[in-house]
Design an enzyme around this catalytic site. Structure first.
Site: not given
Ligand SMILES: Cc1cc2nc3c(=O)[nH]c(=O)nc-3n(C[C@H](O)[C@H](O)[C@H](O)COP(=O)(O)OP(=O)(O)OC[C@H]3O[C@@H](n4cnc5c(N)ncnc54)[C@H](O)[C@@H]3O)c2cc1C
Length: 607
Positions: A458
């Site tokens: 989220e």
């Molecule tokens: C158990 C679980 C349940 C989930 N359920 C859902 C769901 O039901 N539906 C859904 O759509 N998604 C879901 N998610 C996805 C979740 O919302 C994403 O994992 C989250 O938004 C982060 O995306 P990412 O994992 O690709 O990490 P990334 O976006 O790659 O981020 C990795 C790191 O980089 C940092 N970062 C990335 N971009 C920036 C920036 N521009 N500036 C500064 N820092 C940055 C982040 O803060 C983080 O620390 C779920 C995730 C998990 C693990």
């Protein structure tokens, strides 16, 4: 130890939730009906959720080649939840709801989050259906939302993709019109979707007859290209099984396939999936492509989705809070029973003297009081936000608009603060247990694992920090921040009259000034790279200031109550927050104020 007295105190003595009954929408309710809802939820959580929290952690969901298998306990718990009517608690009577204030609904749901966050109650389904009630067509509401409120079907939110997590503008799922008559479908303009959605919670299971996926996808332009940025994103209802206009299954499986289950650190009772949309595993009417019905206008999908995301953010904050509370209660119980060591001071070195229980050591008390102040403070914050949601929906126009803006500013805190500090509470709960806390024989390690998710989903902590400092405190010329300052100052004015709370009031006044000045300093050069380089320390300092305010406001209600151990504990939790926590904001604000680029400027090869 029971959660109920804390909930009762916050709802009745602090928020005076009964006053909502003077509003037309809630006129049929009373303290008795609210109590009855809380009684029912407390009982179901105790009987159907808490006993199975460890079981759902050890018996992870698995795919048997045809379907995803979950423990029977999960089926039973979710059935009991749906039968209680909680899925539609806040809805109108005419669609089968109870017209319950959201504040009471949120408080009642706290029992489930504490008993077993990962069995889950209805956060996704209710959020999904609420979005449709706000943005869907009449038939979409009738067919999809109402079947989710009844518990017959469940819902998901499909935003993330393997290559698009924080950066939703890079969503690559495509939606193309399905045939020449695509606009004539009574369920909404009909499209075919192709793409991959990652991390989808509750994306595949047999808990309900159908699953209603709400999917973000892009409609290509006339050259077949996807519009860059969030403006090109649209929202679609993609049911797992196709349905007719009466909500009956047509017998056709939609082209949505489970590509795999994710094996998580915690929160294992909920399935988490990679879903393939439209790859042809289940061709529909002779061709590949998942059938999806447009919700709202093309290109406005993310705006609609924010309806669900904002609700989910308060839900995530509440889940984090209740995990913190669960760890606090478990470690308090342990500390009262574990004999270890002898007191400091006279007689303490006498090995012949009996050992004391660890709750008698100052450092253990510190860890317990920290957990109490984090978890009970966070619960108060979540219920305050829930009360703002009720104000937004049922208040007089000016008050409703203030509530809307306050929610804009407070939502990043409601989501992030408990995610960080109630996770810290869980770490302290493990510490109170010593080595036993690090084993799977005690529940606290699971609470920590379950809670570790909340800073990630989220919107990660980093994204929430940027949302707060980059958008929320600036929006509408800073009016939200000014409104918040007004509420904080009102609490300060009351607390300063009470000798026991006056020093806290002064400290809060100083913190508020520092946050205001730092917000200006961060943006003094109007350069986002500089302003936002330390957005997370800003989020932390802002969050601690908000929690100090909430703690002081709760302390005012506690102070007015009759003397009792609970009253002493509530005042001590506030004192702890002001003495041990609020002073931390100095270091956080310092790097924001000076636009410190130590991290931002470091060359990659220096790491
Ligand atoms: C158990 C679980 C349940 C989930 N359920 C859902 C769901 O039901 N539906 C859904 O759509 N998604 C879901 N998610 C996805 C979740 O919302 C994403 O994992 C989250 O938004 C982060 O995306 P990412 O994992 O690709 O990490 P990334 O976006 O790659 O981020 C990795 C790191 O980089 C940092 N970062 C990335 N971009 C920036 C920036 N521009 N500036 C500064 N820092 C940055 C982040 O803060 C983080 O620390 C779920 C995730 C998990 C693990």
């Amino acid at each position: 130890m029971s959660l109920r007295p804390t909930i009762d105190f916050l709802l009745n003595d602090w928020l005076s939730v009964e006053r909502l009954n003077q509003r037309e929408r809630f006129a049929d309710h009373s303290r008795e009906t609210f109590d009855a809802v809380l009684d029912t939820c407390e009982r179901i959580a105790r009987e159907k959720y808490a006993p199975f929290n460890r079981l759902v952690d050890t018996q992870e969901p698995h795919f048997d080649g045809e379907k995803v298998v979950l423990p029977q306990a999960t089926h039973d718990a979710q059935k009991a939840y749906a039968e209680s009517g909680m899925l539609s608690a806040a809805q109108d009577y005419e669609v089968g709801g109870m017209q319950l204030p959201y504040t009471v609904e949120a408080a009642a749901n706290a029992f489930f989050a504490m008993a077993s966050v990962s069995i889950g109650s209805g956060m996704l389904s209710v959020g999904n259906a609420n979005l449709l009630m706000a943005h869907g067509s009449d038939l979409q509401k009738q067919v999809f939302a109402l079947n989710e409120f009844s518990g017959r079907w469940s819902g998901t939110m499909c935003l993330s993709e393997p290559q698009a997590g924080s950066s939703l503008s890079d969503v690559a799922t495509r939606a193309v019109p399905d045939g020449a008559d695509f606009e004539g479908d009574p369920l909404g303009p009909r499209y075919r979707l192709k793409g991959h959605k990652m991390w989808i919670s509750a994306g595949e299971h047999e808990l309900t007859e159908n699953i209603v996926h709400l999917v973000l996808a892009k409609i290509p332009d006339e050259h077949g290209k996807l519009v860059p940025g969030v403006k090109g994103i649209s929202l679609f209802i993609v049911p797992k099984k196709l349905v007719d206009t009466d909500g009956q299954l047509t017998g056709e499986r939609n082209d949505v396939a489970l590509a795999g289950l994710n094996h998580k650190c915690g929160w294992r009772g909920t399935t988490n999936t990679l879903l393939n949309f439209g790859e042809g595993k289940y061709p529909v009417r002779g061709s590949s492509g998942a059938i999806g019905y447009l919700v709202g206008q093309p290109g406005k999908g993310l705006q609609c989705m924010f309806h669900m995301m904002n609700e989910a953010r308060i839900g995530v904050g509440m889940a984090a809070t209740m995990l913190g509370m669960a760890g606090y209660h478990a470690s308090l119980d342990y500390a009262k029973n574990r004999p270890q060591g002898r007191p400091m001071g006279a007689g303490g070195k006498d090995a012949a003297a009996p050992q004391v229980r660890i709750i008698e050591h100052a450092d253990v008390k510190r860890m317990l009081l920290a957990q109490k102040s984090y978890a009970e403070g966070a619960l108060a914050l979540e219920l305050y936000c829930a009360r703002l949601v009720d104000e937004q929906h049922t208040g007089a126009p000016a008050a409703a608009d203030d509530a809307r803006l306050l929610l804009e500013v407070l939502t990043p805190i409601a989501k992030s603060w408990p995610s960080e500090w109630c996770l810290e509470a869980n770490s302290l709960a493990i510490q109170v247990h010593g080595g036993y806390g690090y084993t799977r024989d005690f529940p606290v390690e699971q609470y920590w694992r379950d809670n570790r998710l909340n800073m990630i989903h989220e919107g990660t902590h980093g994204i929430q920090g940027m949302d707060l400092l980059g958008r929320k405190v600036l929006m509408e010329n800073g009016k939200g921040l000014a409104l918040l300052a007004g509420r904080v100052n009102a609490t300060i004015e009351r607390a300063i009259q009470i000798p026991e709370l006056a020093a806290h009031a002064n400290a809060l006044g100083k913190a508020l000034q520092d946050v205001g000045a730092t917000t200006k300093a961060a943006w003094a050069t109007a350069n986002p790279t500089e302003a936002l380089a330390n957005a997370v320390p800003y989020l932390q300092a802002f969050g601690h200031t908000v929690l100090a305010w909430i703690s002081l406001d709760v302390a005012l209600a506690a102070h007015a109550a009759e003397d009792s151990p609970a009253r002493t504990g509530r005042l001590a939790a506030a004192r702890f927050f002001f003495h041990y926590e609020l002073p931390k904001i100095g270091a956080w604000l310092q790097v924001v104020r000076t636009r410190d680029l130590t991290c931002a400027d470091l060359a990659e090869d220096a790491f």
